[in-house]
Design a protein around this motif. Structure first.
Motif: not given
Length: 148
Positions: A18-38
């Motif tokens: 939940t904390r990770s999800e909230a942190w990625l949401d704060q950073k935006g869609k780019g952070a989600w995509i970067a996390a997925m690529v990594l």
């Protein structure tokens, strides 16, 4: 000896996910995509899991990852059907919507007639080609029988 318990912050009670999800949401869609690529780079099942989660939770298709926490703007689409209180505007809106529906129906009818005409032309071409092929085949057979 009594142990004193200090009040725990709210974020420590939440799980790491939940904390990770909230942190990625704060950073935006780019952070989600970067996390997925990594995730794909380091261990492909993690990247695949993130991709499926992004699609399942609709994060992939939102304008912003943070938009799911606010009131969705799409709910305003139904406000076009509510009366505005101005009778002249409501009459104009009703007339325009009726005209647009009629134009849409006319266009769909036109497209259907166009598809039907194309299908008929393709079928007629097929039948013409088919009717000329047996005549050519039978004449070839007649020539080979006569030559033997």
């Amino acid at each position: 000896m009594t142990a004193m318990t200090s009040p725990t912050p709210a974020h420590s009670q939440q799980g790491w996910f939940t904390r990770s999800e909230a942190w990625l949401d704060q950073k935006g869609k780019g952070a989600w995509i970067a996390a997925m690529v990594l995730g794909f780079v380091f261990f492909w099942p993690i990247g695949l899991a993130l991709l499926f989660y992004m699609i399942w939770s609709k994060r992939m298709f939102n304008k912003s990852c943070r938009s799911h926490s606010r009131k969705p703007w799409a709910s305003h689409g139904m406000s076009a059907m509510k009366p505005s209180g101005n009778s002249a505007f409501d009459a104009y809106k009703e007339d325009t919507l009726r005209r647009l529906e009629q134009e849409q129906n006319d266009f769909e009818g036109f497209m259907q007639r166009l598809r039907d005409a194309k299908d008929k032309a393709e079928f007629d071409q097929f039948m013409d080609e088919r009717s000329t092929m047996p005549a050519e085949d039978s004449s070839d057979e007649d020539r080979t029988e006569k030559s033997h």
